[in-house]
Design a protein around this motif. Structure first.
Motif, PDB file in Angstrom:
ATOM      1  N   GLU A   1       0.057 -31.302 -38.022  1.00  0.00           N
ATOM      2  CA  GLU A   1       0.476 -32.675 -38.267  1.00  0.00           C
ATOM      3  C   GLU A   1      -0.680 -33.650 -38.061  1.00  0.00           C
ATOM      4  O   GLU A   1      -1.524 -33.448 -37.183  1.00  0.00           O
ATOM      5  CB  GLU A   1       1.629 -33.061 -37.336  1.00  0.00           C
ATOM      6  CG  GLU A   1       2.932 -32.370 -37.669  1.00  0.00           C
ATOM      7  CD  GLU A   1       3.146 -31.097 -36.882  1.00  0.00           C
ATOM      8  OE1 GLU A   1       4.317 -30.750 -36.678  1.00  0.00           O
ATOM      9  OE2 GLU A   1       2.160 -30.451 -36.490  1.00  0.00           O
ATOM     10  N   ASN A   2      -0.679 -34.724 -38.858  1.00  0.00           N
ATOM     11  CA  ASN A   2      -1.802 -35.658 -38.852  1.00  0.00           C
ATOM     12  C   ASN A   2      -1.591 -36.761 -37.806  1.00  0.00           C
ATOM     13  O   ASN A   2      -1.362 -37.922 -38.126  1.00  0.00           O
ATOM     14  CB  ASN A   2      -1.978 -36.272 -40.241  1.00  0.00           C
ATOM     15  CG  ASN A   2      -3.257 -37.082 -40.328  1.00  0.00           C
ATOM     16  OD1 ASN A   2      -4.185 -36.893 -39.552  1.00  0.00           O
ATOM     17  ND2 ASN A   2      -3.303 -37.998 -41.280  1.00  0.00           N
ATOM     18  N   GLU A   3      -1.672 -36.385 -36.534  1.00  0.00           N
ATOM     19  CA  GLU A   3      -1.579 -37.346 -35.453  1.00  0.00           C
ATOM     20  C   GLU A   3      -2.179 -36.741 -34.195  1.00  0.00           C
ATOM     21  O   GLU A   3      -2.332 -35.525 -34.082  1.00  0.00           O
ATOM     22  CB  GLU A   3      -0.126 -37.758 -35.200  1.00  0.00           C
ATOM     23  CG  GLU A   3       0.796 -36.611 -34.814  1.00  0.00           C
ATOM     24  CD  GLU A   3       2.218 -37.086 -34.590  1.00  0.00           C
ATOM     25  OE1 GLU A   3       2.404 -37.950 -33.703  1.00  0.00           O
ATOM     26  OE2 GLU A   3       3.120 -36.614 -35.296  1.00  0.00           O
ATOM     27  N   ILE A   4      -2.565 -37.620 -33.252  1.00  0.00           N
ATOM     28  CA  ILE A   4      -3.085 -37.172 -31.974  1.00  0.00           C
ATOM     29  C   ILE A   4      -1.911 -37.027 -31.022  1.00  0.00           C
ATOM     30  O   ILE A   4      -1.258 -38.010 -30.656  1.00  0.00           O
ATOM     31  CB  ILE A   4      -4.115 -38.170 -31.415  1.00  0.00           C
ATOM     32  CG1 ILE A   4      -5.319 -38.260 -32.355  1.00  0.00           C
ATOM     33  CG2 ILE A   4      -4.567 -37.742 -30.030  1.00  0.00           C
ATOM     34  CD1 ILE A   4      -6.347 -39.286 -31.919  1.00  0.00           C
TER      35      ILE A   4
ATOM     36  N   GLU B   1       1.099 -31.907 -27.753  1.00  0.00           N
ATOM     37  CA  GLU B   1       1.815 -30.707 -28.180  1.00  0.00           C
ATOM     38  C   GLU B   1       1.207 -30.120 -29.444  1.00  0.00           C
ATOM     39  O   GLU B   1       1.082 -28.897 -29.582  1.00  0.00           O
ATOM     40  CB  GLU B   1       3.292 -31.023 -28.392  1.00  0.00           C
ATOM     41  CG  GLU B   1       4.032 -31.356 -27.105  1.00  0.00           C
ATOM     42  CD  GLU B   1       5.518 -31.559 -27.326  1.00  0.00           C
ATOM     43  OE1 GLU B   1       5.986 -31.373 -28.470  1.00  0.00           O
ATOM     44  OE2 GLU B   1       6.215 -31.901 -26.349  1.00  0.00           O
ATOM     45  N   ILE B   2       0.814 -30.987 -30.374  1.00  0.00           N
ATOM     46  CA  ILE B   2       0.162 -30.513 -31.592  1.00  0.00           C
ATOM     47  C   ILE B   2      -1.170 -29.872 -31.245  1.00  0.00           C
ATOM     48  O   ILE B   2      -1.524 -28.784 -31.732  1.00  0.00           O
ATOM     49  CB  ILE B   2      -0.035 -31.664 -32.587  1.00  0.00           C
ATOM     50  CG1 ILE B   2       1.317 -32.157 -33.094  1.00  0.00           C
ATOM     51  CG2 ILE B   2      -0.911 -31.228 -33.768  1.00  0.00           C
ATOM     52  CD1 ILE B   2       1.250 -33.419 -33.915  1.00  0.00           C
ATOM     53  N   ASN B   3      -1.932 -30.531 -30.370  1.00  0.00           N
ATOM     54  CA  ASN B   3      -3.227 -29.965 -29.994  1.00  0.00           C
ATOM     55  C   ASN B   3      -3.067 -28.640 -29.257  1.00  0.00           C
ATOM     56  O   ASN B   3      -3.901 -27.733 -29.404  1.00  0.00           O
ATOM     57  CB  ASN B   3      -3.993 -30.965 -29.123  1.00  0.00           C
ATOM     58  CG  ASN B   3      -5.396 -30.498 -28.800  1.00  0.00           C
ATOM     59  OD1 ASN B   3      -5.679 -30.135 -27.663  1.00  0.00           O
ATOM     60  ND2 ASN B   3      -6.276 -30.499 -29.790  1.00  0.00           N
TER      61      ASN B   3
ATOM     62  N   THR C   1     -10.041 -28.813 -33.476  1.00  0.00           N
ATOM     63  CA  THR C   1     -10.182 -30.258 -33.333  1.00  0.00           C
ATOM     64  C   THR C   1      -8.858 -30.815 -32.809  1.00  0.00           C
ATOM     65  O   THR C   1      -8.008 -30.076 -32.331  1.00  0.00           O
ATOM     66  CB  THR C   1     -10.549 -30.916 -34.666  1.00  0.00           C
ATOM     67  OG1 THR C   1      -9.430 -30.847 -35.559  1.00  0.00           O
ATOM     68  CG2 THR C   1     -11.741 -30.221 -35.315  1.00  0.00           C
ATOM     69  N   TYR C   2      -8.688 -32.132 -32.912  1.00  0.00           N
ATOM     70  CA  TYR C   2      -7.435 -32.742 -32.444  1.00  0.00           C
ATOM     71  C   TYR C   2      -6.223 -32.102 -33.112  1.00  0.00           C
ATOM     72  O   TYR C   2      -5.244 -31.784 -32.440  1.00  0.00           O
ATOM     73  CB  TYR C   2      -7.429 -34.238 -32.768  1.00  0.00           C
ATOM     74  CG  TYR C   2      -8.129 -35.101 -31.764  1.00  0.00           C
ATOM     75  CD1 TYR C   2      -7.513 -35.452 -30.575  1.00  0.00           C
ATOM     76  CD2 TYR C   2      -9.410 -35.584 -32.003  1.00  0.00           C
ATOM     77  CE1 TYR C   2      -8.146 -36.268 -29.644  1.00  0.00           C
ATOM     78  CE2 TYR C   2     -10.053 -36.404 -31.086  1.00  0.00           C
ATOM     79  CZ  TYR C   2      -9.415 -36.739 -29.904  1.00  0.00           C
ATOM     80  OH  TYR C   2     -10.050 -37.544 -28.999  1.00  0.00           O
TER      81      TYR C   2
ATOM     82  N   TYR D   1      -9.171 -32.436 -25.795  1.00  0.00           N
ATOM     83  CA  TYR D   1      -8.635 -32.210 -27.135  1.00  0.00           C
ATOM     84  C   TYR D   1      -9.584 -31.400 -28.001  1.00  0.00           C
ATOM     85  O   TYR D   1      -9.152 -30.564 -28.801  1.00  0.00           O
ATOM     86  CB  TYR D   1      -8.342 -33.552 -27.811  1.00  0.00           C
ATOM     87  CG  TYR D   1      -7.007 -34.147 -27.428  1.00  0.00           C
ATOM     88  CD1 TYR D   1      -5.864 -33.883 -28.168  1.00  0.00           C
ATOM     89  CD2 TYR D   1      -6.886 -34.978 -26.314  1.00  0.00           C
ATOM     90  CE1 TYR D   1      -4.634 -34.425 -27.818  1.00  0.00           C
ATOM     91  CE2 TYR D   1      -5.667 -35.526 -25.955  1.00  0.00           C
ATOM     92  CZ  TYR D   1      -4.545 -35.246 -26.705  1.00  0.00           C
ATOM     93  OH  TYR D   1      -3.328 -35.775 -26.358  1.00  0.00           O
ATOM     94  N   MET D   2     -10.878 -31.666 -27.862  1.00  0.00           N
ATOM     95  CA  MET D   2     -11.853 -30.958 -28.697  1.00  0.00           C
ATOM     96  C   MET D   2     -13.251 -31.201 -28.151  1.00  0.00           C
ATOM     97  O   MET D   2     -13.452 -32.063 -27.286  1.00  0.00           O
ATOM     98  CB  MET D   2     -11.780 -31.439 -30.159  1.00  0.00           C
ATOM     99  CG  MET D   2     -12.061 -32.919 -30.346  1.00  0.00           C
ATOM    100  SD  MET D   2     -12.120 -33.457 -32.075  1.00  0.00           S
ATOM    101  CE  MET D   2     -13.742 -32.863 -32.568  1.00  0.00           C
ATOM    102  N   LEU D   3     -14.211 -30.424 -28.643  1.00  0.00           N
ATOM    103  CA  LEU D   3     -15.622 -30.653 -28.374  1.00  0.00           C
ATOM    104  C   LEU D   3     -16.281 -31.062 -29.685  1.00  0.00           C
ATOM    105  O   LEU D   3     -15.975 -30.518 -30.743  1.00  0.00           O
ATOM    106  CB  LEU D   3     -16.299 -29.388 -27.830  1.00  0.00           C
ATOM    107  CG  LEU D   3     -15.704 -28.756 -26.564  1.00  0.00           C
ATOM    108  CD1 LEU D   3     -16.509 -27.528 -26.169  1.00  0.00           C
ATOM    109  CD2 LEU D   3     -15.624 -29.743 -25.418  1.00  0.00           C
ATOM    110  N   GLY D   4     -17.201 -32.025 -29.610  1.00  0.00           N
ATOM    111  CA  GLY D   4     -17.849 -32.459 -30.845  1.00  0.00           C
ATOM    112  C   GLY D   4     -18.857 -33.545 -30.599  1.00  0.00           C
ATOM    113  O   GLY D   4     -19.241 -33.793 -29.451  1.00  0.00           O
TER     114      GLY D   4
END
Length: 247
Positions: A33-36, A39-41, A65-66, A145-148
């Motif tokens: 899903e396209n949101e931060i 639960e999605i992450n 990623t997110y 959430y992510m590394l970048g």
């Protein structure tokens, strides 16, 4: 791996909320899903770990990623349609780990002054005293959430709305390693000295990048971070104890 004669639509649905998007002949994105959202992450991280656990030959890198995962693969070992079939199978069996099982890292931070030159501006933005802004920033247990951005840079969230100050209009040419910054609803830590436009509120003596050990970075997606305010004496002591080879 033998090639398949089947063809697929470029955007092939795995589930109603999960799809594969080809990026080039050697990389694909798996989109949620396209949101931060934590639960999605969590689903993203669990799926990426599941792919890594399989140890498939020809999978060169897995980058969560997110809300998506990029998988880099050897096109001479993988046919795109066959890889999609493998990933479809994983999607039916991947379960996100509960947050209670996540690794928690306590990160000491010296806030303000030369170590956090933007702290007063952030406090003014939030209509708080600097000490109150520090307490609010350190009160939240953040998700990685992510590394970048740069190797090992952790995107942490979600920051309290009161502190969500936008990035600087003109980035700094050099941000010291260990700097803790704010950008909108995110906070993060610079593992190395790089240019950057985040609002700097403090600095940690903790080394995020490692030359030795099982992984190159202290933090990984899905981990949790709790910041702990420290004074100058503790900062200096922890800095002396940190491995010199990684500064």
């Amino acid at each position: 791996m033998p090639a398949s004669n089947r063809t697929r639509s470029p955007n092939h649905n795995l589930k109603a909320t999960l799809r594969i998007v080809p990026l080039c002949d050697s990389a694909i994105a798996i989109e949620f899903e396209n949101e931060i959202d934590p639960e999605i992450n969590a689903r993203v991280v669990a799926y990426a770990r599941h792919v890594a656990y399989k140890g498939w030959s020809g999978i060169l890198d897995i980058v969560p990623t997110y809300r998506s995962i990029t998988i880099h693969f050897d096109p001479f070992q993988w046919d795109f349609a066959v890889l999609i079939d493998r990933l479809e199978g994983l999607s039916r069996h991947t379960v996100a780990e509960p947050e209670s099982q996540a690794v928690l890292h306590e990160i000491p931070v010296l806030y303000g002054d030369e170590w956090g030159p933007d702290l007063e501006d952030v406090a003014t933005f939030a209509n708080l005293l600097p000490a109150q802004a520090v307490a609010l920033h350190a009160s939240i247990r953040y998700r990685v959430y992510m590394l970048g951005f740069s190797p090992g840079f952790p995107y942490l969230g979600l920051l309290h709305k009161a502190l969500a100050m936008p990035r600087l209009s003109t980035p700094r040419m050099k941000v010291p390693a260990g700097s803790v910054g704010i950008a909108d609803r995110q906070t993060g830590i610079y593992p190395s000295a790089t240019p950057g436009g985040w609002r700097l509120i403090g600095r940690t003596p903790t080394i995020l990048s490692r030359r030795t050990g099982p992984t190159p970075f202290l933090l990984k997606p899905g981990d949790l971070v709790q910041f702990r305010p420290i004074d100058r004496n503790e900062f200096d002591r922890l800095s002396r104890e940190a491995p010199d080879e990684n500064h």
